[in-house]
Design a protein around this motif. Structure first.
Motif, short mmCIF file in Angstrom:
data_model
loop_
_atom_site.label_atom_id
_atom_site.label_comp_id
_atom_site.label_asym_id
_atom_site.label_seq_id
_atom_site.Cartn_x
_atom_site.Cartn_y
_atom_site.Cartn_z
N MET A 1 17.51 17.82 47.93
CA MET A 1 18.72 17.86 48.76
C MET A 1 18.80 19.18 49.50
N ASN A 2 19.38 19.18 50.69
CA ASN A 2 19.61 20.39 51.45
C ASN A 2 20.48 21.34 50.64
N ALA A 3 20.04 22.59 50.56
CA ALA A 3 20.74 23.57 49.74
C ALA A 3 22.15 23.83 50.23
N ASP A 4 22.39 23.57 51.54
CA ASP A 4 23.72 23.81 52.09
C ASP A 4 24.71 22.68 51.79
N ALA A 5 24.22 21.54 51.31
CA ALA A 5 25.10 20.40 51.06
C ALA A 5 25.92 20.66 49.80
N PRO A 6 27.22 20.38 49.81
CA PRO A 6 28.04 20.61 48.62
C PRO A 6 27.58 19.75 47.46
N ALA A 7 27.69 20.29 46.26
CA ALA A 7 27.23 19.57 45.07
C ALA A 7 28.01 18.29 44.85
N THR A 8 29.24 18.25 45.35
CA THR A 8 30.09 17.08 45.12
C THR A 8 30.06 16.09 46.29
N ALA A 9 29.17 16.32 47.26
CA ALA A 9 29.13 15.46 48.45
C ALA A 9 28.87 14.02 48.05
N ARG A 10 29.59 13.11 48.70
CA ARG A 10 29.36 11.69 48.44
C ARG A 10 28.04 11.26 49.06
N PRO A 11 27.38 10.25 48.51
CA PRO A 11 26.12 9.78 49.10
C PRO A 11 26.31 9.40 50.57
N ALA A 12 25.30 9.71 51.37
CA ALA A 12 25.37 9.34 52.78
C ALA A 12 25.32 7.83 52.94
N VAL A 13 24.47 7.18 52.13
CA VAL A 13 24.32 5.72 52.18
C VAL A 13 24.24 5.19 50.76
N GLU A 14 25.00 4.15 50.49
CA GLU A 14 24.88 3.43 49.22
C GLU A 14 24.74 1.94 49.51
N LEU A 15 23.67 1.36 49.04
CA LEU A 15 23.45 -0.08 49.16
C LEU A 15 23.48 -0.66 47.75
N GLU A 16 24.36 -1.61 47.52
CA GLU A 16 24.49 -2.18 46.18
C GLU A 16 24.44 -3.70 46.25
N GLY A 17 23.46 -4.26 45.55
CA GLY A 17 23.37 -5.72 45.44
C GLY A 17 23.09 -6.44 46.73
N ILE A 18 22.39 -5.76 47.67
CA ILE A 18 22.14 -6.38 48.98
C ILE A 18 21.17 -7.56 48.82
N THR A 19 21.62 -8.73 49.27
CA THR A 19 20.81 -9.94 49.21
C THR A 19 20.85 -10.63 50.57
N LYS A 20 19.68 -11.06 51.04
CA LYS A 20 19.59 -11.76 52.32
C LYS A 20 18.59 -12.90 52.20
N ARG A 21 19.08 -14.12 52.51
CA ARG A 21 18.21 -15.30 52.42
C ARG A 21 17.98 -15.89 53.81
N PHE A 22 16.74 -16.37 54.01
CA PHE A 22 16.39 -17.16 55.18
C PHE A 22 15.87 -18.50 54.67
N PRO A 23 15.81 -19.52 55.52
CA PRO A 23 15.32 -20.82 55.04
C PRO A 23 13.96 -20.70 54.36
N GLY A 24 13.92 -21.02 53.09
CA GLY A 24 12.67 -20.99 52.33
C GLY A 24 12.23 -19.63 51.84
N VAL A 25 12.98 -18.56 52.20
CA VAL A 25 12.58 -17.20 51.85
C VAL A 25 13.79 -16.38 51.43
N VAL A 26 13.65 -15.63 50.33
CA VAL A 26 14.65 -14.63 49.96
C VAL A 26 14.06 -13.28 50.37
N ALA A 27 14.56 -12.71 51.48
CA ALA A 27 13.98 -11.48 52.02
C ALA A 27 14.38 -10.27 51.18
N ASN A 28 15.65 -10.21 50.78
CA ASN A 28 16.17 -9.13 49.93
C ASN A 28 16.93 -9.73 48.76
N HIS A 29 16.74 -9.14 47.58
CA HIS A 29 17.47 -9.62 46.40
C HIS A 29 17.93 -8.43 45.57
N ASP A 30 19.24 -8.25 45.49
CA ASP A 30 19.85 -7.23 44.63
C ASP A 30 19.26 -5.83 44.89
#
Length: 541
Positions: A1-30
């Motif tokens: 992590m960048n040394a200048d970033a505060p220790a308590t900084a919230r995550p820039a990005v959080e992805l939780e349980g992302i699931t994406k289905r297409f016909p016949g294919v599960v592209a992303n699961h959890d």
């Protein structure tokens, strides 16, 4: 992590349980990923693992079926990329999206132009671009035309575009795919500057050594789900490859020589003017004509290019993109008029159509699989027929033989490990690596005499890369002659029997692949090392 970033900084990005289905294919699961602010977070995985789908979801190009996205601690739901841009996310795509005939400034502000009295406020735009350039180490002249820029500078313009729109989180999709080693070093220095400025970078790549050198954290995706989050200081490239595909990191080494004395392809004096084709004055030797054009100061896309490729030989062409590689391919394929001659297996094919050249045994793996290699909205079996529609098994009499074409497509799927539900699946439903394996399988079919392989493993993972290398090596051993054009210098050095450098349309050096490093090769490619210090292109190295 960048040394200048505060220790308590919230995550820039959080992805939780992302699931994406297409016909016949599960592209992303959890999918579960946490990206800390002020870091370079790499996401790696083989093609078809779900990386591209995940980034499209994060950038608002697709909506997830399940899961939540939080940006700086706030839950968001993106309907379009505009929503993602408004939330501070920018994406630099693998294929640059710049207008060549516009200046750097015009490209950067396009669609977000500052106005003054209803007109473009050039002074304000220039001041903002220069501020961003200075702050983040992205030096580029705002007044230069994009068509005059090298690949590295074009990439900096793409990064400036997203920063200009206020991005604090950057998604870089395969950013080093077209860069030589020196440009990779410059890009990584830029990324360190961005990180020092508090920006967050999500780095998508299949080049594991590069990932290990630039990333602060790495997430591995396999078959649509996250399988590991690792510290780059605690893992090797081989261990990372095993996490991705369950096998060791492949190398493009070609050991024993299979080069024969039989010339499969010979090109002589290929010359192509930048300002349009002109008839060669009768009786004028090509070398004399070319010298005259140079004396007039006219730019040449190809400048008296000559070489032979023998059966069982891979001849590699190294060069920064835009130095004549595409024009060389088009000349050999008969897609653009050119001075000089092309001979295939002893026959002069210079006046032949592209179709006739294909029928005579030229295979072609194109540099852009989407624009030149596939009909994305057509089925796999229909794509198998492309370019082979006049030959068996695609043709029966005057009709396309659907049954035979589908059967041969199934053979390609099995032999080349194309991961797909079936031959009727649309090409657009396949990952980039699987699309590429289909093209390689198609072009290896029909016993070609000569193969043009243009960036055959660009944007594919280590598993697909190894498979494609194996097929090229096997075809070479069976007597196929191959012209290999690639931006991957390890691939060029490892696979080639002979290596030429192209610079401003000329073959400026011929190098021994067993005795050249990527750094030295990059020096010839950029003109930093003069070709005169290597073996001349027309002589044996």
């Amino acid at each position: 992590m960048n040394a200048d970033a505060p220790a308590t900084a919230r995550p820039a990005v959080e992805l939780e349980g992302i699931t994406k289905r297409f016909p016949g294919v599960v592209a992303n699961h959890d999918i579960r990923i946490t990206v800390e602010p002020g870091t370079v977070h790499a996401i790696v995985g083989e093609n078809g693992a779900g990386k591209s789908t995940l980034m499209k979801i994060l950038y608002g190009m697709q909506k997830p079926d399940e899961g939540t996205i939080r940006i700086n601690g706030t839950e968001v739901s993106f309907r379009t990329p505009s929503d993602a841009i408004a939330a501070g996310i920018g994406m630099v795509h693998q294929h640059f999206m710049l207008a060549d005939n516009f200046t750097v400034l015009e490209n950067v502000v396009l669609g977000a132009e500052p106005k003054k009295a209803g007109a473009l406020d050039t002074a304000r735009a220039r001041a903002r671009i220069e501020e961003l350039s200075s702050t983040h180490g992205l030096q580029v002249d705002p007044d230069r035309l994009v068509e005059d820029l090298g690949v590295g500078d074009r990439q900096r313009v793409e990064i400036l575009k997203v920063l200009y729109r206020g991005a604090r989180i950057l998604i870089l999709d395969e950013p080093t795919a077209v860069l030589v080693p020196q440009e990779v070093d410059e890009l990584f220095e830029n990324l360190r500057e961005l990180k020092a400025g508090g920006l967050t970078v999500i780095f998508i790549s299949h080049k594991l050594d590069e990932v290990l050198s630039i990333a602060d954290a790495i997430t591995v995706i396999r078959r649509g789900t996250t399988v590991a989050s690792v510290d780059p200081r605690e893992v090797t490239a081989r261990q990372l490859a095993e996490l991705m595909v369950g096998s060791e990191l492949p190398t493009p080494e070609t050991r024993e020589s299979t080069v024969t004395d039989t010339v499969a392809l010979s090109v002589s004096g290929l010359t192509m003017e930048a300002d349009g084709f002109r008839s060669l004055p009768k009786g004028t030797p090509i070398a004399e004509y070319t010298a005259g054009l140079r004396a007039e100061g006219r730019r040449l896309l190809l400048d008296d290019v000559s070489f032979d490729i023998h059966r069982g030989e891979i001849l590699g062409i190294a060069g920064v993109e835009g130095n004549g590689q595409s024009e060389l391919i088009e000349a050999i394929m008969g897609m653009r008029p050119v001075h000089g001659s092309v001979e295939l297996a002893g026959a002069d094919i210079s006046s032949w159509s592209t179709l006739k050249r294909r029928e005579a045994g030229i295979g072609y793996i194109p540099e852009d699989r989407h624009r030149q290699g596939l009909l994305l909205e057509a089925s796999l079996w229909e794509n198998r027929v492309l370019g082979h529609q006049t030959r068996k098994p695609s043709r029966s009499g005057v009709w396309i033989d659907r049954r035979a074409a589908k059967a041969d497509t199934q053979r390609i799927i099995e032999e080349y490990d194309v991961r797909t539900p079936g031959v009727d699946t649309l090409a657009l439903a396949l990952s980039g690596g699987n699309q590429q394996k289909l093209i390689v399988g198609r072009e290896m079919s029909g016993e070609p005499v000569f193969l043009i392989a243009a960036h055959p493993t660009r944007g594919v993972d280590v598993g697909a890369q190894a498979a494609i290398w194996d097929h090229l090596r096997a075809a070479r051993a069976a007597g196929l002659a191959v012209l290999l054009i690639s931006a991957d210098l390890d691939e060029l050095i490892g696979l080639s029997d002979t290596l030429h450098v192209i610079y401003r349309g000329r073959l400026v050096a011929r190098l021994d692949p067993s005795d050249v490093t990527p750094e030295r090769l990059g020096g010839y490619m950029t003109g930093a090392i003069s070709g005169s210090t290597a073996e001349p292109a027309g002589e044996e190295a």
